[in-house]
Scaffold this motif. Structure first.
Motif, PDB file in Angstrom:
ATOM      1  N   SER C  28       0.860  -1.168   0.000  1.00 55.46           N
ATOM      2  CA  SER C  28       0.000   0.000   0.000  1.00 55.46           C
ATOM      3  C   SER C  28       0.898   1.220   0.000  1.00 55.46           C
ATOM      4  CB  SER C  28      -0.886  -0.004   1.233  1.00 55.46           C
ATOM      5  OG  SER C  28      -0.097   0.004   2.386  1.00 55.46           O
ATOM      6  N   LEU C  31       2.605   2.155   3.172  1.00 52.42           N
ATOM      7  CA  LEU C  31       3.709   1.290   3.563  1.00 52.42           C
ATOM      8  C   LEU C  31       4.965   1.640   2.770  1.00 52.42           C
ATOM      9  CD1 LEU C  31       3.633  -0.774   5.715  1.00 52.42           C
ATOM     10  CD2 LEU C  31       3.404  -2.552   3.999  1.00 52.42           C
ATOM     11  N   ARG C  37      10.945   6.334   4.118  1.00 53.38           N
ATOM     12  CA  ARG C  37      11.377   7.087   5.295  1.00 53.38           C
ATOM     13  C   ARG C  37      12.363   6.275   6.123  1.00 53.38           C
ATOM     14  NH1 ARG C  37       6.762   9.596   7.556  1.00 53.38           N
ATOM     15  NH2 ARG C  37       7.510   9.086   9.626  1.00 53.38           N
ATOM     16  N   THR C 267      11.480 -10.818  16.234  1.00 56.01           N
ATOM     17  CA  THR C 267      11.683  -9.378  16.093  1.00 56.01           C
ATOM     18  C   THR C 267      12.096  -8.770  17.420  1.00 56.01           C
ATOM     19  OG1 THR C 267       9.343  -9.051  16.455  1.00 56.01           O
ATOM     20  CG2 THR C 267      10.085  -9.028  14.198  1.00 56.01           C
ATOM     21  N   LEU C 337      10.543  -8.286   8.925  1.00 52.81           N
ATOM     22  CA  LEU C 337       9.719  -9.162   9.752  1.00 52.81           C
ATOM     23  C   LEU C 337       8.540  -8.426  10.357  1.00 52.81           C
ATOM     24  CD1 LEU C 337      12.284 -11.333  11.730  1.00 52.81           C
ATOM     25  CD2 LEU C 337      10.466 -12.163  10.264  1.00 52.81           C
ATOM     26  N   ASP C 338       8.792  -7.208  10.795  1.00 50.65           N
ATOM     27  CA  ASP C 338       7.760  -6.489  11.524  1.00 50.65           C
ATOM     28  C   ASP C 338       7.663  -5.068  10.992  1.00 50.65           C
ATOM     29  OD1 ASP C 338       6.085  -5.266  13.218  1.00 50.65           O
ATOM     30  OD2 ASP C 338       7.171  -5.733  15.044  1.00 50.65           O
ATOM     31  N   PRO C 339       6.652  -4.789  10.176  1.00 51.38           N
ATOM     32  CA  PRO C 339       6.554  -3.474   9.550  1.00 51.38           C
ATOM     33  C   PRO C 339       6.434  -2.345  10.574  1.00 51.38           C
ATOM     34  CG  PRO C 339       4.530  -4.735   9.252  1.00 51.38           C
ATOM     35  CD  PRO C 339       5.536  -5.663   9.810  1.00 51.38           C
ATOM     36  N   ARG C 340       6.010  -2.658  11.788  1.00 55.36           N
ATOM     37  CA  ARG C 340       5.862  -1.585  12.768  1.00 55.36           C
ATOM     38  C   ARG C 340       7.207  -1.019  13.201  1.00 55.36           C
ATOM     39  NH1 ARG C 340       3.183  -4.271  17.517  1.00 55.36           N
ATOM     40  NH2 ARG C 340       4.770  -5.702  16.835  1.00 55.36           N
ATOM     41  N   ILE C 343       8.208   2.243  11.828  1.00 54.89           N
ATOM     42  CA  ILE C 343       7.500   3.427  12.285  1.00 54.89           C
ATOM     43  C   ILE C 343       7.892   3.749  13.719  1.00 54.89           C
ATOM     44  CG2 ILE C 343       5.208   4.378  12.660  1.00 54.89           C
ATOM     45  CD1 ILE C 343       4.375   2.057  10.617  1.00 54.89           C
ATOM     46  N   ASP C 346      10.366   6.400  14.829  1.00 60.45           N
ATOM     47  CA  ASP C 346      10.101   7.840  14.702  1.00 60.45           C
ATOM     48  C   ASP C 346      10.075   8.526  16.062  1.00 60.45           C
ATOM     49  OD1 ASP C 346      10.097   8.585  12.170  1.00 60.45           O
ATOM     50  OD2 ASP C 346       7.998   8.135  11.774  1.00 60.45           O
TER      51      ASP C 346
END
Lengths: 269, 660, 346
Positions: C28, C31, C37, C267, C337-340, C343, C346
């Motif tokens: 998406s 993502l 970033r 992770t 492994l972990d898209p979070r 983020i 940040d």
């Protein structure tokens, strides 16, 4: 009407008059200018002396940020917070604006006795003896045994802790108290006692209060004025009876419609 | 007051020594420190005695670990080296701690901008291994003991600073720090009075382990020849000298090697067991209090079968009789659910109301077979769609539960796997139980997401949970339950974590599903008003029992149990009389481990008498067959002035229930 | 000459290649945005770290009290010779000129000249690097291969307070194993397999079997720590709400453990594991000295003792870059492994 308690203990030592709390064009922004987030957007709101203003909103509406900005825990990006016409002091030991936090399990230092926690909020000046007496008076004021001042919060229930938190707020001899969701972490059978205490203290001490909650029924019970906040903006405000009975803004209407129990209960088949 | 302040930590520290590992580690630790203290006083002469006639000898009766290239006794040298080795290690650790504390607390004291700079620098430094930093500083400070102490101390500082920073940030986020700041307490005072005391335990533990690390690093540097220089000697230096003679006298390398290893172990094991001891004390999920009275006596074997579904021939979707849940506690089993019986008819919505600790959620988990060991579930009957859930093959049960029972949990933020896409998490159900292909299952998932009113379902299915809002996630959770064809949805506080407007959407969705497919619903909530609005029938739970079972429409006026009535009256709604104080239930809810004899509610009940305190009332029909109450005084009027204001003093007697 | 240079020059390429090799086309836009970033931020951090490293290695020689050249050549060396050598090294130039020369040298692969052997440092490094890299890589692999299955199994066995004894035995033995320093383990292994049994070579890189003992010495400690971290994370993850959800979907146990719990446990473990694996790069120094391994580790120690500072500078730099490479790789794996985790930074 309120509980028939002896009024002798309500005599305040300094007898400071309560004052008006006024937010003027308050803005709180987090992050950089480009990728920031405006939590509170030019909010103006007045808490008249001796009155309770209920601030209603959902999570992320900015109501807690507004409260934290008032006591200096969140940085003001713009605007002013005035107490009796003068800026609220956010430095130094005298804090005429006090706050009670949501989670009584995190708002008391587990390593400090409740007496010490309350005494810490008493402005400097009184002797050790006077402080001890003041702690005892405050504990009695919130219906806790003054002999328990040496107890650590780990031994107290959520409701008892929240009463200690109220006593600590009163220890600062405030003109205005901000209560931020103070019942939402409590069990339902206990939250009633805390609400009664809030009403009792407010009436006996004539406090001004900003009472923040997501629960309209709770706000209705405690507050004389209501302000509704959404996305950092106050969308509606007015006397509680008027706002709740005859809401002008769509969002207030949506909130009222969503209060459980307001729609006709289902009948058993 | 001061004595009181220290009492509780001492108790917890004592717990450390009580385990065999902790006791052993403490003993070893004491031994190492004692050795460091006395060895040089006792054996310096033997250790320095040169015997040129006996060079590089192997172990003998005279020299247990042999001699070195000057004929000096290896064993005595290894013992005497303890002081220098431990002393240097402790000095280096002290340097690391002081620097670490300064750097770690700097962000809090210096303010945002400067603090960020410090944190960023520490972050960069911490990525480099201590040994590399130590080598770097050893070059600068020069080869030798002094240079090595500085090098190891400074090299240890970044990781310690990071630890302090993390701990400080954790405590600084707590409301009591905010409260102190709001009360006008200064930064330094907040740091000293609130922050440091609350991070002292992990700091001490890590300092101990850090000292062990420093000891071994020192040995490493000396072993490389970069640390202590002759004629001084520490364990690493002895090892350095000994390894050259490994083929001649292995004991020359092995003896100092073993001592340094034992000393390192002493520090590390001591630190670990302290960490473990303190950790265990703060973890216990179940209260350690023993339960008084009949609660420990176990489920009674014979019980009257109650007519649960009156006047209905159709088999209930869910039929539960005499359900008990128990967990092992420190003093025997604790029973959070004690003999619960109810049934749910097809399409019926049953609410379960209770406060925290009433056993309502555990009832739901027990019914859906989700309680894991060491928890135990017993029941006289436990049937879903007529199939016995207590017996039967695991495979068949998985199939039945996987397709006929849908679960919705409280917190939609944590109930999805954060590392997997939404569509896949839903599709998994169909692949497992319906044998669908990956493509078909994904299609079904998209379809179900659309069914629970998630816009752009196909795009959303490719997203991760954190890209969904809370309400949307809860709807997706319901959609996941609809992957099969459920006859029953069990929703455990499905809206507690949601905003009111979103709560309404989720409740409406559940309602629509019920009406469309005649699905039964068990809705668990602490909120009487929510349950009263959504459900047909309400079960009120208190201390692991159902105390009342009544039609939702009767909640406001027809409740017979004093607890139900108090619960309804204690919660303000939009019609509450503003002139009256709210009804107050004195005391606090009963914790599962401390259920008293007799009626569990007696202590808080305005109607309670001696019988209530002695005999536990059973759930029995009251006035109509559908209305069941467990109370000796069901329906009796409550004294006119309402429940009294709580006694000015609440009993303060419980053990600590929260982790600090 | 080129090896060390390419090690430095190739670093920026790693993080940018991460996103492209990432989850592929079905991203998406939000993502993708996060990936960009993340890549930019991670690259910036890497560059800053490399700059800090380069500057620190440059400053090292200037932070040494006294005259490093005099120190290296000894008190008896004639003053003219010392002065000539200082001149040759450029030590009499203003600091910023020296810094500029140093940076320019790095960019062209010139790492200076050894004070002792007079050989170009780049040649020394190039000759020694492969032995160290192969040793570290094998140890790295061995540690991960052992630690992951062990930690996962232990986590499952000791979940929800089960298997108290298993847990105690595992925790204690892993603490003990993690405490044994690699060089001490090396000495022990040399004694048992070299001196006592005579089975395995104990000095030098004399064939494939020579790797066995050094790799073992290097891998045991980190494997023990890593397994322990993974166990703890596994136990925590198995208590998570989403694992309960997976069980509520009535998935078979292996799918719950491997499909839902493992990625999350990994992770969490990787964040710490990255530091541990990075530390293995430096641990080679000690182990190489035990086994007389012809790598950078034995070179740096003799160079420190001989005060051959240009060589020390260069090797510190190479180790540092190695560590940064490991850390960056771990971060990219974590993000995959972990898209979070992209983020969260940040």
């Amino acid at each position: 009407m309120s509980t028939p308690r002896p009024t002798s203990q309500s005599a305040r030592p300094t007898g400071r008059p309560t004052a008006e709390l006024r937010f003027e064009d308050v803005t709180v922004r987090y992050g950089s200018a480009r990728r920031g987030h405006t939590a509170v957007d030019r909010v103006s709101l007045t808490v008249p002396p001796g009155q309770v203003v209920g601030l209603v909103g959902e999570s992320g509406s900015g109501k807690s940020t507004l409260a934290r900005a008032a006591v200096g825990l969140a940085p003001l990006t713009g605007g002013r917070v005035l107490l009796g016409g003068a800026p609220v002091p956010t430095r130094g030991r005298r804090r005429p604006l006090q706050m009670v936090f949501q989670d009584p399990y995190s708002s008391l230092d587990p390593r400090m006795t409740i007496g010490d926690s309350i005494a810490e909020a008493i402005p400097p000046g009184p002797s050790r003896e006077e402080r001890r007496a003041e702690v005892a008076r405050l504990l009695e004021l919130v219906h806790l045994d003054p002999d328990r001042a040496a107890v650590r919060p780990g031994l107290l229930s959520g409701g008892q802790r929240q009463r200690v938190a109220l006593a600590r707020a009163l220890a600062g001899d405030p003109q205005v108290v901000i209560a931020d969701e103070i019942t939402s972490a409590l069990d339902v059978s206990i939250q009633g006692a805390v609400l009664n205490l809030v009403r009792e203290l407010q009436r006996e001490l004539g406090l001004s209060m900003l009472f923040i909650s997501h629960n309209l029924a709770v706000v209705r019970y405690v507050a004389s004025h209501v302000a509704v906040m959404r996305d950092g903006v106050i969308v509606e405000e007015g006397p509680a009876a008027r706002v709740l009975a005859d809401p002008h803004h769509d969002y207030t209407r949506a909130l009222l419609a969503a209060v459980p129990g307001t729609r006709t209960p289902r009948r058993t088949p | 007051m001061a004595a009181q302040r220290t009492r509780q930590p001492t108790r917890r520290w004592r717990q450390v020594v009580r385990t065999p590992l902790g006791a052993g580690a403490s003993l070893l630790m004491a031994l190492v420190l004692l050795l460091a203290l006395v060895a040089p006083m006792l054996w310096t002469d033997q250790a320095d005695a040169v015997d040129t006639g006996n060079i590089l000898a192997g172990p003998s009766a005279e020299h247990w670990a042999g001699t070195d290239n000057l004929g000096r006794d290896i064993l005595f040298r290894s013992l005497v080296a303890a002081r220098l080795s431990v002393g240097l290690a402790l000095t280096a650790t002290a340097i690391a701690i002081v620097l670490g504390l300064l750097l770690g607390t700097a962000p809090m004291l210096l303010g945002r901008r400067l603090g960020r700079l410090v944190t960023a620098s520490v972050d960069i430094a911490v990525a480099f291994p201590g040994l590399l930093l130590a080598l770097f500083f050893a070059v600068i400070f020069g080869v030798g003991a002094r240079g090595a102490v500085l090098a190891i101390g400074i090299a240890g500082a970044p990781s310690f600073a990071r630890l302090v920073h993390t701990l400080v940030a954790g405590v600084a986020a707590r409301d009591y720090v905010a409260a102190a700041r709001a009360a006008g307490v200064g930064r330094v005072r907040v740091l000293l009075r609130h922050v440091l005391p609350n991070i002292s335990e992990p700091l001490i533990v890590n300092a101990t382990i850090g000292a062990g690390g420093a000891l071994l690093s020192f040995a490493g540097l000396s072993f490389l020849g970069l640390g202590v220089q002759a004629p001084q000697y520490d364990w690493g230096r002895l090892l350095f000298d000994g390894i050259g003679a490994l083929y001649v006298n292995p004991a020359a390398a092995l003896a100092p090697g073993l001592t340094v290893l034992l000393a390192g172990l002493a520090f590390n094991l001591f630190g670990e067991s302290v960490a473990k001891g303190l950790g265990v004390a703060t973890l216990g999920h179940l209260p350690e209090r023993r339960s008084a009275g009949p609660a420990t006596s176990g489920p009674p074997t014979i019980r009257a079968e109650e007519p649960v579904v009156a006047g209905d021939d159709e088999a209930p979707v869910l039929d539960v009789r005499d359900l008990w849940v128990s967990f092992p506690g420190a003093d025997g089993p604790v029973q959070p659910v004690r003999g619960v019986s109810f049934a749910v008819r097809r399409g019926e919505a049953v609410g379960v109301v209770g406060e925290s600790g009433s056993g309502k959620s555990l009832t739901a988990l027990a019914v859906s077979r989700l309680i894991e060991e060491p928890g135990r579930v017993e029941a006289a009957r436990l049937q879903l769609l007529g199939a016995d859930l207590r017996t039967g093959s695991e495979r068949a049960q998985r199939q039945l539960l996987g397709t006929s029972l849908a679960m919705v949990f409280q917190d939609p933020m944590t109930s999805f796997n954060p590392t997997r896409r939404m569509g896949g998490q839903l599709a998994e159900v169909a692949r497992q139980h319906q044998g669908m292909t990956r493509r078909d299952a994904f299609g079904r998932a998209v379809d179900r997401l659309a069914a629970v009113r998630i816009p752009e379902a196909r795009r959303r299915a490719g997203q991760y949970p954190h890209e969904f809002s809370g309400g949307m996630r809860q709807r997706a959770m319901i959609g996941m339950g609809l992957m099969g064809s459920p006859a029953l949805i069990i929703a455990d506080e499905p809206t507690t974590a949601l905003d009111v407007t979103v709560q309404q959407q989720v409740l409406d969705l559940l309602q629509a599903i019920r009406e469309a497919d005649d699905v039964a619903l068990v809705l668990i909530s602490h909120d009487v008003t929510v349950v009263g609005e959504v459900c047909d029938r309400v079960l009120v739970m208190y201390a692991g029992r159902i105390v009342e079972d009544l039609a939702a429409a009767d909640l406001a006026t027809g409740a017979a149990h004093p607890y139900t009535r108090a619960l309804v009256a204690a919660v303000p709604d939009m019609e509450t009389d503003l002139e009256q104080p709210l009804a107050v239930v004195p005391g606090r809810p009963v914790a599962p481990g401390e259920v008293p004899a007799g009626c569990a509610y007696a202590a808080r009940c305005p109607l309670a008498d001696d019988r209530c305190r002695a005999e536990d009332p059973q759930l029995a029909s009251f006035e109509t067959p559908d209305h069941r109450v467990a109370c000796w005084h069901a329906g009796e009027p409550i004294p006119v002035d309402g429940p009294r204001e709580p006694a000015p003093v609440d009993p303060v007697e419980l053990v600590e229930v929260d982790a600090p | 000459m080129t090896t060390a240079n390419s090690a430095v020059a190739s670093t920026p390429a790693t993080p940018t290649s991460g996103p492209q090799a990432g989850p592929g086309g079905r991203l998406s836009s939000a993502l993708t945005h996060h990936w960009v970033r993340f890549a930019v931020r991670r690259l910036a951090r890497l560059l800053v770290s490399v700059w800090v490293l380069v500057t620190a290695s440059f400053l090292m020689i200037h932070l040494i009290p006294g005259d490093p050249v005099r120190g290296a050549m000894g008190p008896t060396a004639p003053a003219e010779l010392v002065a000539a050598r200082r001149e040759a090294l450029g030590l009499d130039d203003p600091l910023w000129v020296q810094y500029w020369d140093y940076l320019r040298g790095l960019a062209t692969g010139d790492l200076g000249t050894s004070l002792i052997s007079q050989l170009p440092v780049a040649d020394v490094v190039a000759q020694r690097l492969p032995a160290t890299v192969s040793l570290a890589a094998l140890a790295f692999l061995a540690a991960v291969t052992v630690a992951v299955p062990l930690g996962v199994t232990m986590g499952v066995l000791t979940r929800r307070g089960r298997g108290r004894r298993t847990e105690l035995a595992f925790t204690t033995s892993s603490v003990v194993l993690a405490t044994v320093p690699d060089f001490l383990l090396g000495v022990g292994l040399v004694y048992v397999f070299g001196v006592q049994l005579g089975w395995l070579p104990v000095a030098g890189n004399v064939g494939p079997e020579a790797y066995l003992l050094p790799v073992l010495s290097l891998a045991v400690g980190p494997a023990a720590i890593l397994a322990r971290i993974i166990r703890v994370e596994m136990v925590t993850v198995l208590e998570a709400d989403y694992v309960r959800t997976a069980r509520a979907k009535r998935l078979p146990a292996p799918r719950v453990y491997l499909g839902h719990a493992l990625p999350n446990a990994l992770t969490a473990a990787l964040t710490l594991g990255g530091l541990i694996l990075g530390a293995m790069v430096a641990s080679t120094v000690l182990v190489e000295n035990v086994f007389a391994w012809p790598g950078l580790g034995s070179t740096i120690v003799s160079s420190i003792l001989n005060k051959d500072y240009p060589v020390v500078q260069a090797i510190v730099l190479v180790y540092g870059v190695g560590v940064l490479l490991v850390n960056t790789t771990v971060d990219v794996v974590l993000a995959l492994l972990d898209p979070r985790s992209m983020i969260r930074e940040d």
